[in-house]
Design an enzyme around this catalytic site. Structure first.
Site, PDB file in Angstrom:
ATOM      1  NE  ARG A 213      -9.308   1.088   0.651  1.00  0.00           N
ATOM      2  CZ  ARG A 213      -9.772   0.193  -0.199  1.00  0.00           C
ATOM      3  NH1 ARG A 213      -9.696  -1.086   0.104  1.00  0.00           N
ATOM      4  NH2 ARG A 213     -10.321   0.560  -1.334  1.00  0.00           N
ATOM      5  CD  GLU A 215     -10.224  -2.240   7.485  1.00  0.00           C
ATOM      6  OE1 GLU A 215     -10.039  -3.455   7.572  1.00  0.00           O
ATOM      7  OE2 GLU A 215     -11.318  -1.679   7.671  1.00  0.00           O
ATOM      8  NE  ARG A 221      -2.453  -9.841   1.551  1.00  0.00           N
ATOM      9  CZ  ARG A 221      -2.935 -10.773   0.734  1.00  0.00           C
ATOM     10  NH1 ARG A 221      -2.239 -11.210  -0.254  1.00  0.00           N
ATOM     11  NH2 ARG A 221      -4.110 -11.258   0.883  1.00  0.00           N
ATOM     12  CG  HIS A 222      -3.645  -4.725   4.116  1.00  0.00           C
ATOM     13  ND1 HIS A 222      -3.519  -6.065   4.396  1.00  0.00           N
ATOM     14  CD2 HIS A 222      -4.775  -4.598   3.358  1.00  0.00           C
ATOM     15  CE1 HIS A 222      -4.533  -6.723   3.840  1.00  0.00           C
ATOM     16  NE2 HIS A 222      -5.298  -5.860   3.204  1.00  0.00           N
ATOM     17  CD  GLU A 352      -8.175  -7.892  -3.904  1.00  0.00           C
ATOM     18  OE1 GLU A 352      -8.650  -8.638  -3.031  1.00  0.00           O
ATOM     19  OE2 GLU A 352      -8.526  -6.707  -4.051  1.00  0.00           O
ATOM     20  CB  SER A 355     -11.221  -5.490  -6.592  1.00  0.00           C
ATOM     21  OG  SER A 355     -10.818  -6.484  -5.706  1.00  0.00           O
ATOM     22  NE  ARG A 403      -2.204  -5.478  -1.300  1.00  0.00           N
ATOM     23  CZ  ARG A 403      -3.444  -5.868  -1.019  1.00  0.00           C
ATOM     24  NH1 ARG A 403      -4.155  -6.521  -1.923  1.00  0.00           N
ATOM     25  NH2 ARG A 403      -3.969  -5.601   0.158  1.00  0.00           N
TER      26      ARG A 403
HETATM   27  P1  ATP Z   1      -7.690  -6.661   0.521  1.00  0.00           P
HETATM   28  O1  ATP Z   1      -8.888  -7.577   0.608  1.00  0.00           O
HETATM   29  O2  ATP Z   1      -6.488  -7.313  -0.044  1.00  0.00           O
HETATM   30  O3  ATP Z   1      -7.432  -5.903   1.777  1.00  0.00           O
HETATM   31  P2  ATP Z   1      -9.570  -4.974  -0.837  1.00  0.00           P
HETATM   32  O4  ATP Z   1     -10.327  -6.005  -1.569  1.00  0.00           O
HETATM   33  O5  ATP Z   1     -10.125  -4.384   0.387  1.00  0.00           O
HETATM   34  O6  ATP Z   1      -8.083  -5.520  -0.559  1.00  0.00           O
HETATM   35  P3  ATP Z   1     -10.170  -3.121  -2.906  1.00  0.00           P
HETATM   36  O7  ATP Z   1     -11.126  -2.254  -2.201  1.00  0.00           O
HETATM   37  O8  ATP Z   1     -10.669  -4.167  -3.803  1.00  0.00           O
HETATM   38  O9  ATP Z   1      -9.200  -3.779  -1.823  1.00  0.00           O
HETATM   39  O10 ATP Z   1      -9.116  -2.173  -3.637  1.00  0.00           O
HETATM   40  C1  ATP Z   1      -8.603  -2.399  -4.948  1.00  0.00           C
HETATM   41  C2  ATP Z   1      -7.124  -2.664  -4.924  1.00  0.00           C
HETATM   42  O11 ATP Z   1      -6.424  -1.629  -4.209  1.00  0.00           O
HETATM   43  C3  ATP Z   1      -6.720  -3.940  -4.195  1.00  0.00           C
HETATM   44  O12 ATP Z   1      -6.820  -5.047  -5.048  1.00  0.00           O
HETATM   45  C4  ATP Z   1      -5.290  -3.647  -3.797  1.00  0.00           C
HETATM   46  O13 ATP Z   1      -4.418  -3.855  -4.886  1.00  0.00           O
HETATM   47  C5  ATP Z   1      -5.317  -2.165  -3.498  1.00  0.00           C
HETATM   48  N1  ATP Z   1      -5.494  -1.917  -2.065  1.00  0.00           N
HETATM   49  C6  ATP Z   1      -6.652  -1.876  -1.389  1.00  0.00           C
HETATM   50  N2  ATP Z   1      -6.459  -1.651  -0.077  1.00  0.00           N
HETATM   51  C7  ATP Z   1      -5.136  -1.534   0.088  1.00  0.00           C
HETATM   52  C8  ATP Z   1      -4.297  -1.297   1.223  1.00  0.00           C
HETATM   53  N3  ATP Z   1      -4.809  -1.133   2.443  1.00  0.00           N
HETATM   54  N4  ATP Z   1      -2.964  -1.233   1.020  1.00  0.00           N
HETATM   55  C9  ATP Z   1      -2.445  -1.407  -0.213  1.00  0.00           C
HETATM   56  N5  ATP Z   1      -3.177  -1.632  -1.310  1.00  0.00           N
HETATM   57  C10 ATP Z   1      -4.510  -1.702  -1.176  1.00  0.00           C
HETATM   58 MG    MG Z   2     -10.691  -6.256  -3.550  1.00  0.00          MG
END
Ligand code: ATP
Ligand code: MG
Length: 429
Positions: A213, A215, A221-222, A352, A355, A403
């Protein structure tokens, strides 16, 4: 043989016998006529004792070695109550396998706190520390136990592409790469592929997946490169069945970790409460009601860190689901009833960790939804094709491995849970 025994394999029956051990020199105490060396291997520490007059040359070479050099030592395993393991090795022969440079960029046993960046810059040495190693042993255990649970439930392990031509499922920026002169992208998750697989007849798949990703996060936590347990299952009636897999997998893995990783948990001072399933389910509407008593929060908004923390404080559960999100808060492929998506998040101590959702499996509905959102369907041609020739109802989740570990072990930074973290500033080592 360089090694006949690991540190944890020596027992009383070896006392008085010749054995060979190997590892890193953690400490040398030279008292003149006798020297004590602490040797460390994968499982622990051992004392090597050298007596000068028995072999002056070996003694001299041994005490002149730098810390963290690697040796194999052979000699008699002798009982010694004063040593922590109850035995020592009276060294007779030695092979120096590698000399460590001095000074070390960071200490392995020093009690002084090394800052996190130095640790990450020298991750290989950092991994020699008990605490760091324990995190990765538990990570290994978690992935094993989660896989074990999923396999028992009939999920098969798959590996889907990480390089793709176009389609990104949305919700995040993606990394663009050059693919033999054509633009390509690193996948943000296996979402589209695992859904496509539901049309294959395999019915239940899981993947230990990489997420990329792009971002510019700057949070604890990212990560820009993270890992997840992704599952997809077909012939479901509702998202409830998917949630059951998520909670049972979590319960199973936590129980197993508690039973089988007690040493590592102790090293990390991690005390685990293991709530049993079913985990509470709180609807998004209920969340809004709770939050609105405390802060200004509008229906439809996504939950940020502050909201998640506040909610966790009010609810006082370790693990719970938030269900029935507003459609707009979830991706285009989430199935919905009216204004609610059949989607859920799993929260662990106010963060979170996963999802999931039931997905739209009806081709016409999917097209309608994409049109409403103004999406370019051409980019999704391969994905959409999978819905045209027999696609059963299905759903799944993405579950962040780092996470989960961060919360289980009460670690402050997600970077603790991945070997070589990638973030906006860190592309090395
Ligand atoms: P957040 O809103 O917390 O950035 P997200 O809703 O974008 O997460 P999802 O696309 O739902 O993330 O991805 C499913 C799971 O993967 C998340 O619940 C999280 O545990 C993990 N995850 C997603 N993006 C990241 C990241 N950039 N770094 C670490 N873990 C991630
Ligand atoms: Mg999510």
């Amino acid at each position: 043989m360089l090694r006949t025994h690991y540190s944890n394999e020596v027992s009383k029956k070896d006392y008085g016998k010749k054995i060979a051990i190997a590892g890193w020199i953690e400490e040398i105490r030279n008292l003149g006529g006798i020297a004590f060396i602490i040797l460390r291997d994968r499982y622990g520490r051992m004392q090597v004792t050298a007596i000068k007059k028995q072999n002056p040359e070996l003694f001299k070479e041994l005490v002149s070695l730098s810390r963290e050099s690697v040796i194999a030592a052979r000699g008699i395993c002798q009982e010694n109550e004063k040593v922590r393991n109850g035995w020592e090795l009276l060294i007779e022969e030695m092979e120096v396998l590698s000399h460590a440079d001095t000074p070390l960029p960071m200490g392995v046993v020093d009690k002084v706190n090394v800052d996190f960046d130095t640790r990450l810059d020298n991750r290989i040495i950092d991994l020699r520390r008990d605490e760091t190693k324990a995190i990765f042993m538990i990570r290994h255990a978690f992935i094993g136990f989660a896989s074990e649970y999923l396999r028992k439930k009939g999920f098969i392990e798959v590996h889907t592409p990480k390089i793709t031509a176009a389609s990104s499922e949305g919700g995040t920026e993606v990394f663009r790469i050059d693919y033999f002169g054509k633009p390509a992208y690193l996948v943000q998750s296996p979402q589209l592929y695992k859904q496509m697989l539901m049309a294959s007849g395999l019915d239940r798949v899981y993947e230990i997946a990489w997420y990329f990703r792009a971002e510019e996060h700057d949070t604890s936590r990212h990560l820009n490169e993270s890992t997840a347990i992704d599952i997809e299952m077909a012939f479901i009636e509702s998202e409830e069945e998917v949630m059951r897999v998520a909670e049972e997998m979590t319960e199973y893995a936590i129980q197993k970790i508690m039973n089988e990783c007690s040493n590592e948990l102790e090293i990390l001072h991690a005390k685990i409460d293991a709530p049993s399933v079913p985990y509470p389910r709180i609807t998004y509407d209920e969340v809004v009601e709770i939050l609105q008593k405390e802060i200004d929060f509008k229906w439809g908004e996504d939950l940020g860190t502050d909201e998640e923390n506040l909610l966790a404080e009010k609810l006082d559960y370790e693990l719970y689901f938030i269900t029935k999100f507003p459609v707009e808060a979830k991706p285009f492929y989430a199935m919905f009833d009216g204004k609610y998506a059949r989607a859920f998040d799993l929260e662990f101590k106010g963060m979170e960790i996963a999802s999931g959702a039931q997905r739209i499996h009806d081709y016409e509905l999917l097209i309608k939804r994409m049109d409403e959102l103004g999406m370019n369907k051409e980019n999704f041609a391969d994905y959409l094709k999978a819905f045209r020739y027999g696609m059963p109802p299905h759903g799944g989740f993405g579950y962040g491995i780092e996470r989960f570990l961060m919360r289980l072990l009460n670690l402050k930074n997600i970077r603790e849970c991945i070997l070589f973290p990638r973030d906006r500033k860190r592309l090395r080592p």
